[in-house]
Design a protein around this motif. Structure first.
Motif, PDB file in Angstrom:
ATOM      1  N   THR A  48      43.961  51.128  31.616  1.00  0.00           N
ATOM      2  CA  THR A  48      45.084  51.770  30.622  1.00  0.00           C
ATOM      3  C   THR A  48      45.988  52.350  31.363  1.00  0.00           C
ATOM      4  N   ILE A  78      38.349  46.659  30.648  1.00  0.00           N
ATOM      5  CA  ILE A  78      39.394  47.724  30.534  1.00  0.00           C
ATOM      6  C   ILE A  78      38.933  48.846  31.319  1.00  0.00           C
ATOM      7  N   GLY A  80      39.309  52.653  31.923  1.00  0.00           N
ATOM      8  CA  GLY A  80      40.250  54.000  31.418  1.00  0.00           C
ATOM      9  C   GLY A  80      40.136  54.927  32.298  1.00  0.00           C
ATOM     10  N   ALA A 130      38.668  44.972  22.183  1.00  0.00           N
ATOM     11  CA  ALA A 130      39.189  44.915  23.574  1.00  0.00           C
ATOM     12  C   ALA A 130      40.124  44.026  23.807  1.00  0.00           C
ATOM     13  N   LEU A 151      41.342  52.887  23.864  1.00  0.00           N
ATOM     14  CA  LEU A 151      40.335  52.401  24.622  1.00  0.00           C
ATOM     15  C   LEU A 151      39.124  53.646  24.148  1.00  0.00           C
TER      16      LEU A 151
END
Length: 162
Positions: A48, A78, A80, A130, A151
């Motif tokens: 992110t 991903i 975060g 996602a 997210l």
């Protein structure tokens, strides 16, 4: 046309309309996320905050390790601020062992990354979300704060499913 034919014709029109009504939500998705439902899209891992090099490296490494599983054919990762989302798709004939596969993935992630908090999902909806987030994150005008919010929304979706 007699009354019975008219009723049958009307019933067919209603069924066709109802059958295609569910497809209208696809207008909101990106072409890549629509394609992800039927083929491998191999999305780039991301964070992110893409400027945070350690998060990006972590996402790339995790993606490579998860993709090495024989039963898996597509992975989206991903990272975060607090959690790392790992969404994957299982090969069709291997779907009978989904619980075992998820258990193996969790065990491997806990062993290799004891300090990280992973959210692992084989759900298609989570995978598509996602991929869509990753697509939005490629836009330089998409703020990191908004990416983190999205997210967290996906993670809350995952938690609702369990």
């Amino acid at each position: 046309m007699n009354m019975k034919q008219a009723v049958n014709f009307l019933a067919i029109l209603i069924m066709l309309g109802a059958g295609t009504a569910g497809c209208t939500s696809f207008g909101k998705t990106s072409p890549e996320s629509r394609a992800s439902m039927i083929q491998s899209v191999n999305p780039d891992p991301g964070a992110t905050n893409d400027l945070e090099e350690k998060d990006l490296k972590l996402a790339k490494k995790v993606k490579k390790e998860i993709a090495a599983f024989d039963e898996i054919y597509d992975v989206a990762v991903i990272a975060g601020k607090k959690e790392v989302l790992v969404a994957y798709k299982v090969k069709h004939l291997k779907r009978f062992g989904m619980k075992r596969i998820e258990k193996e993935i969790n065990k491997m992630l806990e062993k290799n990354y004891p300090d990280e908090d992973f959210i692992v999902s084989s759900d298609y909806k989570i995978f598509i979300e996602a991929v869509e987030l990753r697509e939005r994150m490629k836009d330089p005008s998409f703020p990191d704060k908004k990416a983190e919010e999205q997210l967290q929304r996906i993670i809350s979706l995952k938690k609702e499913l369990t």
